[in-house]
Scaffold this active site. Structure first.
Site, PDB file in Angstrom:
ATOM      1  N   HIS A  19       0.881  -1.172   0.000  1.00  0.00           N
ATOM      2  CA  HIS A  19       0.000   0.000   0.000  1.00  0.00           C
ATOM      3  C   HIS A  19       0.914   1.216   0.000  1.00  0.00           C
ATOM      4  CE1 HIS A  19      -4.043   1.509   0.472  1.00  0.00           C
ATOM      5  NE2 HIS A  19      -3.705   2.266   1.494  1.00  0.00           N
ATOM      6  N   LYS A 163     -10.302   6.276  -3.695  1.00  0.00           N
ATOM      7  CA  LYS A 163      -9.351   7.303  -3.257  1.00  0.00           C
ATOM      8  C   LYS A 163      -7.997   6.881  -3.801  1.00  0.00           C
ATOM      9  CE  LYS A 163      -7.625   8.199   1.425  1.00  0.00           C
ATOM     10  NZ  LYS A 163      -8.042   8.734   2.725  1.00  0.00           N
ATOM     11  N   LYS A 165      -3.947   7.382  -3.853  1.00  0.00           N
ATOM     12  CA  LYS A 165      -2.849   7.927  -3.056  1.00  0.00           C
ATOM     13  C   LYS A 165      -1.763   8.437  -3.995  1.00  0.00           C
ATOM     14  CE  LYS A 165      -3.928   7.032   1.286  1.00  0.00           C
ATOM     15  NZ  LYS A 165      -3.959   8.063   2.329  1.00  0.00           N
ATOM     16  N   ASP A 194      -5.624  11.599  -2.260  1.00  0.00           N
ATOM     17  CA  ASP A 194      -5.058  11.949  -0.945  1.00  0.00           C
ATOM     18  C   ASP A 194      -3.561  12.191  -1.090  1.00  0.00           C
ATOM     19  OD1 ASP A 194      -4.495  12.350   1.706  1.00  0.00           O
ATOM     20  OD2 ASP A 194      -5.203  10.399   2.420  1.00  0.00           O
ATOM     21  N   GLU A 220      -7.615  15.476  -0.695  1.00  0.00           N
ATOM     22  CA  GLU A 220      -7.431  15.368   0.755  1.00  0.00           C
ATOM     23  C   GLU A 220      -6.036  15.817   1.157  1.00  0.00           C
ATOM     24  OE1 GLU A 220      -8.713  11.496   2.011  1.00  0.00           O
ATOM     25  OE2 GLU A 220      -7.669  11.605   3.925  1.00  0.00           O
ATOM     26  N   ASP A 246      -7.378  16.336   6.642  1.00  0.00           N
ATOM     27  CA  ASP A 246      -7.275  15.086   7.394  1.00  0.00           C
ATOM     28  C   ASP A 246      -6.265  15.277   8.533  1.00  0.00           C
ATOM     29  OD1 ASP A 246      -7.185  12.523   8.365  1.00  0.00           O
ATOM     30  OD2 ASP A 246      -6.230  11.627   6.608  1.00  0.00           O
ATOM     31  N   LYS A 270     -11.538  10.776  12.422  1.00  0.00           N
ATOM     32  CA  LYS A 270     -10.889   9.525  12.836  1.00  0.00           C
ATOM     33  C   LYS A 270     -10.903   9.486  14.355  1.00  0.00           C
ATOM     34  CE  LYS A 270      -7.970   9.255   8.745  1.00  0.00           C
ATOM     35  NZ  LYS A 270      -6.654   9.248   8.131  1.00  0.00           N
ATOM     36  N   GLU A 324     -14.401   5.311   4.619  1.00  0.00           N
ATOM     37  CA  GLU A 324     -13.359   4.435   4.031  1.00  0.00           C
ATOM     38  C   GLU A 324     -12.997   3.320   5.018  1.00  0.00           C
ATOM     39  OE1 GLU A 324     -10.073   7.224   3.400  1.00  0.00           O
ATOM     40  OE2 GLU A 324      -9.546   7.092   5.501  1.00  0.00           O
TER      41      GLU A 324
END
Ligand code: MUC
Ligand code: MG
Length: 379
Positions: A19, A163, A165, A194, A220, A246, A270, A324
């Site tokens: 990731h 989303k 990255k 993001d 984001e 964020d 979050k 998410e």
């Protein structure tokens, strides 16, 4: 219900694929699982970090040390049912360290809800929805692989919001990657991006219109979290895309600062970055009062933390930008006994008391770091 023991256990679970984020490529997710005991009952909570102390300041090792050394001692002997006092006591004992505080707060809520035979959502005033539209992050780092992955998600009715990255390489090349994905899914899935704080203001000013022109609906945290004024200037310039904060919005004070400057059109919530349920709700209330849209964020939790977040998110009347909470889907195995239901483009609130999930003892034992498995850190 007097708290008599608190445990913080390190757990590492490999991901299904690397990731790739602006600050790290993750092949294994690291967790602290918290167990709080009172009157023979137990509650569970979790803090997840991404790439060690790189998304934020806290690492799982530091979170465990803070819980063992500073949070557990002030909660042993306290009545778990005094939830407001528990959150205040923890916040007074430990400055910052939001993830450590949140994991314990989550576990105490789970404990009290289970003992009362209600869900955490009910403890927080009641769920207003039984399911939330669920986003997926395309972050393999490879355009073709991301397109293939997105196609599979659409075909299986798993996700229709993606989303992407970026922020890990050359800004122009990253933008081209996002634009290709936006074109590939145009009219079939919404595309968000993001940056995880990776760009400076001139780069964002130059490239956000390109992303917007390709149909990217939301960007984001393009700028470092300290640059609230820069976020405000970006939000004020008609870039054609929604700007979401964020990393920049964790506390209610951060939320107020962003609202005062109109620095974002949306906030990612979050539970862990805000230090627990109460502060997350304060952030959400400030957003609501200012007409800022809500988004249910994550830190790639296992089913434990995902359920803990979901219980809160389900109490909101509206998440304008969906959520998410897909963390378990990125892991080779989850550590809960019954997987959370994720289908028809949504995640569904589990039935049952507390967070609605229980730990699978075999999987938990297998992935515990103290059982001798070596941890593979993020690159
Ligand atoms: C973040 O910054 O939003 C959430 C989903 C994902 O892929 O990374 C995280 C962290
Ligand atoms: Mg983010």
């Amino acid at each position: 219900m007097i708290i008599d023991r608190i445990e913080a256990i390190l757990v590492d679970v490999p991901t299904t694929r690397p990731h790739k984020l602006a600050f790290a490529t993750v092949a294994e997710q690291n967790y602290v699982i918290v167990r709080v005991f009172a009157d023979g009952a137990m509650g569970i909570g979790e803090a997840a970090t991404i790439g060690g102390p790189r998304w934020g300041e806290e690492s799982t090792e530091g979170i465990k040390a803070t819980i063992d050394g500073y949070i557990a001692p002030v909660l042993i002997g306290q009545n778990a049912r005094n939830l407001n006092a528990i959150e205040t006591r923890v916040a007074q004992a430990v400055r910052g360290n939001a993830f450590a505080r949140a994991a314990v707060v989550m576990a105490v809520h789970d404990l009290v809800a289970r003992a009362s035979g209600v869900s955490v959502a009910e403890l927080l005033g009641g769920a207003q929805t039984q399911s939330l539209e669920l986003i997926w992050t395309l972050a393999s780092g490879d355009t073709d692989r991301d397109i293939a992955e997105g196609e599979e998600m659409l075909e299986n009715r798993r996700h229709r919001h993606f989303k992407i990255k970026i922020g890990f390489g050359d800004a122009e090349r990253d933008t081209t990657h996002a634009v290709k994905l936006a074109h590939a899914f145009a009219g079939r899935a919404s595309i968000r991006v993001d940056l995880n704080q990776a760009w400076d203001e001139p780069t964002a000013c130059r490239l956000l219109p390109k992303l917007a022109g390709a149909g990217v609906v939301l960007v984001e945290q393009p700028l470092p979290r300290w640059n609230v004024e820069g976020m405000a200037r970006l939000s004020a310039t008609a870039t054609g895309t929604v700007i979401m904060a964020d990393e920049g919005v964790a506390s209610c004070h951060d939320a107020l600062a962003h609202v005062r400057l109109r620095a974002a059109d949306a906030f990612a919530l979050k539970v862990t970055k805000s230090g627990g349920y109460a502060e997350t709700r304060r952030v959400a209330a400030i957003a609501d009062a200012a007409g800022v849209g809500l988004y249910g964020g994550c830190m790639l939790e296992t089913g434990v933390g995902t359920a803990g977040y979901l219980q809160l998110f389900a109490t909101f009347s509206h998440l304008a930008w969906a959520c998410e909470l897909f963390g378990p889907r990125l892991l080779q195995h989850d550590i809960i006994a019954t997987p959370l239901a994720m289908h028809d483009f949504a995640i569904h609130l589990p039935k049952g008391p507390g967070t609605g999930v229980t730990i699978d003892p075999d999987k938990f034992d297998f992935y515990r770091r103290d059982r001798g498995r070596p941890s593979r850190k993020a690159g």
